[in-house]
Design a protein around this motif. Structure first.
Motif, short mmCIF file in Angstrom:
data_model
loop_
_atom_site.label_atom_id
_atom_site.label_comp_id
_atom_site.label_asym_id
_atom_site.label_seq_id
_atom_site.Cartn_x
_atom_site.Cartn_y
_atom_site.Cartn_z
N PHE A 98 0.85 -1.19 0.00
CA PHE A 98 0.00 0.00 0.00
C PHE A 98 0.89 1.25 0.00
O PHE A 98 1.60 1.50 0.97
N SER A 99 0.85 2.00 -1.09
CA SER A 99 1.59 3.27 -1.14
C SER A 99 0.61 4.40 -0.85
O SER A 99 -0.46 4.46 -1.44
N GLY A 100 0.99 5.27 0.04
CA GLY A 100 0.09 6.35 0.45
C GLY A 100 0.54 7.70 -0.07
O GLY A 100 1.48 7.81 -0.86
N ASP A 101 -0.14 8.73 0.40
CA ASP A 101 0.15 10.06 -0.09
C ASP A 101 -0.04 11.07 1.04
O ASP A 101 -0.22 10.69 2.18
N MET B 156 3.66 14.73 -2.14
CA MET B 156 2.40 14.91 -2.86
C MET B 156 2.43 14.18 -4.22
O MET B 156 3.30 14.43 -5.05
N GLY B 157 1.47 13.30 -4.42
CA GLY B 157 1.31 12.63 -5.71
C GLY B 157 2.14 11.38 -5.89
O GLY B 157 1.96 10.66 -6.88
N ALA B 158 3.03 11.08 -4.96
CA ALA B 158 3.99 9.99 -5.17
C ALA B 158 3.41 8.60 -4.97
O ALA B 158 4.07 7.61 -5.29
N SER B 159 2.19 8.51 -4.43
CA SER B 159 1.62 7.17 -4.22
C SER B 159 1.56 6.39 -5.53
O SER B 159 1.98 5.24 -5.60
N ILE B 160 1.06 7.06 -6.57
CA ILE B 160 0.85 6.39 -7.86
C ILE B 160 2.18 6.01 -8.49
O ILE B 160 2.37 4.89 -8.98
N THR B 161 3.12 6.93 -8.45
CA THR B 161 4.39 6.72 -9.15
C THR B 161 5.29 5.74 -8.40
O THR B 161 6.00 4.95 -9.02
#
Lengths: 608, 181
Positions: free
Chosen positions: A388-391, A412-417
Motif C-alpha cells: 500500500f503506497s500512500g500520499d 504529494m502525488g507519489a503514491s501512484i508513481t
C-alpha cells in the motif's frame, strides 16, 4: 480610535498584502501557510482583487508571475515543501525578473509539526539568489509584506517572505495604520518584447545582472528597520538572532539577566554587512541563534574572515545551537548560559515525574470515510502481500494502528508513481496506491497518465471526500466552488480518469462495505491500471444526527470493532466495547460486527 | 482557539499587548491541542516558557498534566475531570490512569480546582461549550487584567448570533460553579 486588531500571523500577511494593493493572489493550501490565502479570499471582494486556490504550488506561482509580467502586484503562498513543487518557475524567474511586485510567502515548519521535512526556505532563497525576509512576530510579518512588494519592484526580483509556524499561527495586536501604501502605478498591460522569453543566451546575459542584484539587496538591507543592533557597552558578548529566534533570545536575556549586545536580523539573505561589522567592533565572542540551517551564521563567519575580525563565532558549527527542530526560550536560556559562562546553569527546579501519560498521536476522525476505505482494501488484499503506497493528506493517518494500511508515503502525488516503480521491481506483487481528491488534482494526474502509458499494473484508490480536509477544508477543482466563493465548473473525477486512458474505473461509497469491497477486489484483480473512487464527503462537513450503540446482549466481546477498525468513537467500559459520544453514526462498525450487535440510533439530544 | 482569542481581545481592550499561539494542522485530528495566551507589556514570543504561566485551563485530564511544567509554582489550575481516552489505550499500546493523574495534580499543584465539565456542558445545552465554561470559571479569579463582563463581551464577538444565549449560559455556569466551590 485605535487601529489595533488581533490577527494571526497569516492573517496579518494577508492584510499587509491587501493594504499594499495586491491584485492577484494564488496558493495551494498547506500547514502552516493556508490562512494567508483564506484571509485574502475573504478580503478580495471588499478590496477588489483576485484570489484563487490553484491546483498546486507551481501553478500558483506561475499564475502570479503572469500577473506580475502585466505590471500588477501579485502574491503566491505555500508551505515549504510546496516550494519544491514551485522550484522550477522560481529558479528561472530569478533570471527574468518581475514587473509588478511579486511576493512569495513560504511558511516553514521547524519541528516539524505538520510536514515531511524541516527544510529551510532561507537556504532555498540563497540557492535561487533571491532576497528573503524572516518575520519574528505577526506584526513584523504585516509590515514586511508591504515592504516586500516595494523591494520586489525596486530590485526587479521576486521577494520571499518566510514566516515559521510560530509566526504564522501566533496572534498579536497589530497596528494596521502602519501599512505600506500601494504605488500610484497599478497598470495592467503586458509589454511585448521585454525579454520574457528565456533562452540560454538571455540567461547568460541576465546571470551577471542577477548576481549584481545580490549586492544591491544586501546594501538596501543595511539600513532596514527589520535589522536592529543594540550595543551593550559593558559587555564583550554579542548575539545575532534571526526571525523567531530573536523572541527567544530577548526573553532568555531578560530571564537570565545576562548582558550582551544583540543584533536582530529580519533580512537573513543577503545578510547586510554593516551592522554585523559594527557588532564585531564591540563583541569579542558572538553567538548566532537561528532555527534550522546556519544561513546567517555562515554569512557571519564569511564576513569575519573577509574582514579579518578576531571575533569568536559560536552557533551551529560548534554544536552550541541545534540544527534540527524548533528552538524555545528554555533551550535558548541554556544555550546563552553555556555561551556566557562555559556551562549551562543548573536547573534546580526539576519538575516531579508525572504518572505515565497516554500517547495521543493524531488518528483519523470518528466516522472518517478513509478509515472504511483502508479497512475495505486491507480485507480485499488479505493473503496477497499487496503493498500500500500512500500520499499526503489526512489519509496518511491510515498508517496508524490498528489499520497499519500504509507501507510507503513520500510526497504529494507519489503514491501512484512509487507504486508504478514497485511494480517494475516486483511485477507479480499487487500494488495499491491511495491518494485524496485534492492531491490527485495537485500532482496525481501526470503519474496516472504515466502508469497508463507505460502499462504499470497498479490499483489506484482515490479517497474523494470533496474537500482539502487536512489543511482546513479548502475547495478544489472537484468541488465546484472557488476560493472567492463563486461557483465553478466541477471536474468529474471518473471522466478525467477515463480520459487518462484507464479502462476500469469504479465509483463507490466507502460506507457501503459490501459494494465497495466488491469494487476493491475487482480492481485489484484487473490486469492493467484500475481506479476505485471512494466517494463520501468528509465527516466534518457532513450533517450528523445519528449515532450507533452496542446492544450488550448481542455483543460477544470479540474486539474486532476496536482491534481491526480503531475508530476513536469506540472505547471500552469495564472492559467491554462501547460507543462514545463522538460517534457520527456512519454505520460502518455495524457492518463489521460479526454478532450484529451494533445498532443505529438517533443521537441523544442535549437539554435545551 | 476561540477561548484564547477571547482572552487576548479582552486584555487588548484594556490596553495590553497580547500574543497567543495556536496549534493547527495534523494535531487537530484527535491529537492534543494547546493554546498559549500572553498579555502584558514588552512581550517577546507567543510560547510561554516553563514555569511562567499564571493559569492553566485544562479541558482534558491527561493533557492538563502534560502541560503542567508550564505553570508557575504559585500558579492556578482549573482542570476538567473529563477524559478523552485515545485509541492507543483501547489497543493496549498506552495506558490511561485517571486516578493517578488526579492524585498527581492534587499533590503537585497548590491552587487546583476540578470541574466536572461533562455535567456542566450538558447543563449549558451544547456539547461544544466546554471552553466557555472554563472561561467563566477563570473569570472569577482575582488579578486578571479584565473584568468578568469584559471577558464575556470579547467572547461573544466570536460567537454567531444564534449561539449567543447558550454561550452566555455556559459562561455563567462556569462562574457560578467556581464561586460555589
Amino acid at each position: 480610535m485605535s487601529a489595533r486588531k488581533l490577527l494571526m500571523g497569516n492573517e496579518a500577511i494577508a492584510y499587509g498584502a491587501a493594504e499594499a494593493g495586491v491584485k492577484v493572489a494564488c496558493a495551494y493550501p498547506g500547514t502552516p501557510s493556508s490562512e494567508v490565502l483564506e484571509t485574502l479570499a475573504a478580503l478580495s471582494g471588499a478590496k477588489g482583487f483576485y484570489a484563487e486556490w490553484s491546483v498546486n504550488e507551481k501553478v500558483a506561482l506561475e499564475t502570479a508571475i503572469g500577473a506580475s509580467y502585466a505590471g500588477l502586484r501579485a502574491l503566491a503562498a505555500m508551505k515549504q515543501v510546496g516550494l519544491n513543487v514551485a522550484a522550477d518557475p522560481l529558479m528561472s524567474l530569478a533570471y527574468i525578473g518581475v514587473d509588478g511586485g511579486l511576493v512569495l510567502v513560504v511558511a516553514d515548519d521547524p519541528g516539524p509539526h505538520s510536514s515531511q521535512t524541516e527544510q529551510d526556505t532561507r537556504k532555498f532563497a540563497r540557492f535561487a539568489k533571491l532576497p528573503v525576509l524572516d518575520p519574528a512576530t505577526p506584526e513584523e510579518a504585516f509590515e514586511m509584506t508591504g515592504y516586500a512588494f516595494e523591494l520586489s519592484e525596486s530590485l526587479g526580483l521576486p521577494v520571499i517572505l518566510r514566516p515559521t509556524t510560530r509566526t504564522c499561527h501566533a496572534c498579536q495586536d497589530i497596528d494596521l495604520s502602519r501599512a505600506v501604501r500601494p504605488p500610484h502605478r497599478q497598470h495592467s498591460h503586458f509589454e511585448k518584447g521585454s525579454d520574457k522569453v528565456i533562452f540560454p543566451s538571455l540567461s547568460a546575459r541576465r546571470h551577471p545582472w542577477l548576481n549584481e542584484r545580490q549586492e544591491i539587496a544586501g546594501e538596501k538591507f543595511e539600513d532596514s528597520v527589520f535589522n536592529n543592533l543594540i550595543i551593550a557597552h559593558n559587555s564583550k558578548l554579542g548575539i545575532i538572532a534571526c526571525g523567531t529566534g530573536y523572541n527567544y533570545v530577548r526573553e532568555a536575556l531578560q530571564l537570565t539577566g545576562i548582558n550582551a549586545s544583540v543584533l536582530k536580523i529580519g533580512t537573513p539573505y543577503p545578510l547586510p554587512g554593516k551592522p554585523v561589522l559594527e557588532l564585531f567592533n564591540h563583541a569579542e565572542r558572538i553567538l548566532v541563534v537561528e532555527e534550522q540551517e546556519p544561513v546567517v551564521e555562515e554569512q557571519v563567519i564569511s564576513l569575519a574572515w573577509r574582514n579579518k575580525s578576531s571575533a569568536v563565532i559560536c552557533g551551529k558549527h560548534d554544536r552550541l545551537v541545534p540544527r534540527e527542530g524548533e528552538l524555545n526560550v528554555d533551550q535558548v536560556k541554556s544555550i546563552i548560559s553555556k555561551f556566557s559562562f562555559g556551562e549551562a546553569v543548573a536547573d534546580n527546579n526539576k519538575a516531579t515525574q508525572p504518572p505515565v501519560l497516554p500517547l495521543r498521536t493524531p488518528v483519523l476522525c470518528a466516522g472518517c470515510p478513509h478509515r472504511a476505505s483502508f479497512y475495505i482494501f486491507k480485507k480485499a488484499a488479505r493473503g496477497t502481500d499487496a503493498v500500500f503506497s500512500g500520499d499526503i493528506g489526512c489519509y496518511t493517518l491510515g498508517a496508524m494502528p490498528p489499520l497499519n494500511a500504509m507501507d510507503a508515503c513520500l510526497c504529494m502525488g507519489a503514491s501512484i508513481t512509487i507504486a508504478s516503480g514497485l511494480y517494475r521491481a516486483e511485477p507479480h506483487r499487487r500494488q495499491v496506491a491511495f491518494l485524496g481528491d485534492s492531491t490527485f488534482f495537485h500532482t496525481g494526474v501526470p503519474g496516472l497518465i504515466n502508469a497508463v502509458y507505460n502499462q504499470a499494473d497498479i490499483t489506484l484508490v482515490i479517497l474523494d471526500n470533496s474537500t482539502t480536509a487536512m489543511t482546513g477544508y479548502q475547495p478544489h477543482p472537484g468541488t465546484g466552488r472557488t476560493a472567492m466563493g463563486t461557483s465553478a465548473k466541477k471536474i468529474e473525477l471518473a471522466g478525467l480518469i477515463k480520459a487518462c486512458g484507464v479502462e476500469m474505473v469504479r465509483e463507490v461509497d466507502p460506507y457501503d462495505l459490501q459494494e465497495a469491497g466488491k469494487a476493491a477486489s475487482e480492481a485489484m484483480n484487473y490486469p492493467g491500471p484500475a481506479v476505485v473512487i471512494m466517494k463520501r464527503i468528509c465527516v466534518n462537513l457532513a450533517k450528523k444526527g445519528l449515532s450507533s450503540q452496542i446492544n450488550p446482549e448481542k455483543c460477544v466481546d470479540c474486539g474486532s470493532c476496536i482491534e481491526e477498525f480503531g475508530c476513536p468513537a469506540i472505547g471500552r467500559k469495564n472492559g467491554r466495547p462501547e460507543i462514545l459520544k463522538n460517534c457520527t453514526g456512519c454505520g460502518v462498525c455495524a457492518q463489521i460486527c460479526p454478532a450484529g450487535a451494533i445498532e443505529e440510533v438517533v443521537k441523544e439530544d442535549y437539554e435545551s | 482557539m476561540m477561548a484564547s482569542r477571547a482572552l487576548a481581545l479582552a486584555a487588548m481592550e484594556n490596553g495590553l499587548s497580547v500574543r497567543t499561539s495556536e496549534v493547527i494542522g495534523m494535531a487537530q485530528r484527535e491529537g492534543a491541542v494547546t493554546s498559549h495566551v500572553r498579555m502584558g507589556h514588552d512581550l517577546s514570543g507567543a510560547i510561554i516558557p516553563d514555569r511562567e504561566a499564571d493559569f492553566l485551563l485544562g479541558l482534558e485530564l491527561s493533557e492538563t498534566v502534560r502541560a503542567l511544567p508550564k505553570l508557575k509554582p504559585e500558579g492556578s489550575v482549573i482542570a476538567a475531570t473529563s477524559t478523552i481516552i485515545p485509541v492507543s489505550v483501547h489497543l493496549g499500546l498506552a495506558e490511561y490512569n485517571q486516578e493517578a493523574l488526579m492524585d498527581y495534580l492534587k499533590k503537585y499543584t497548590g491552587k487546583l480546582s476540578f470541574l466536572a465539565l461533562d455535567d456542566l456542558v450538558r447543563r449549558a445545552g451544547h456539547p461544544k461549550t466546554g471552553n466557555v465554561v472554563m472561561l467563566g470559571a477563570l473569570a472569577t479569579f482575582p488579578g486578571l487584567p479584565f473584568s468578568r463582563e469584559q471577558l464575556l463581551t470579547s467572547l461573544l464577538k466570536y460567537v454567531p448570533e444564534k449561539l449567543k444565549a447558550i454561550n452566555i449560559r455556559a459562561f455563567e455556569i462556569g462562574c457560578k460553579t467556581m464561586e460555589g466551590a
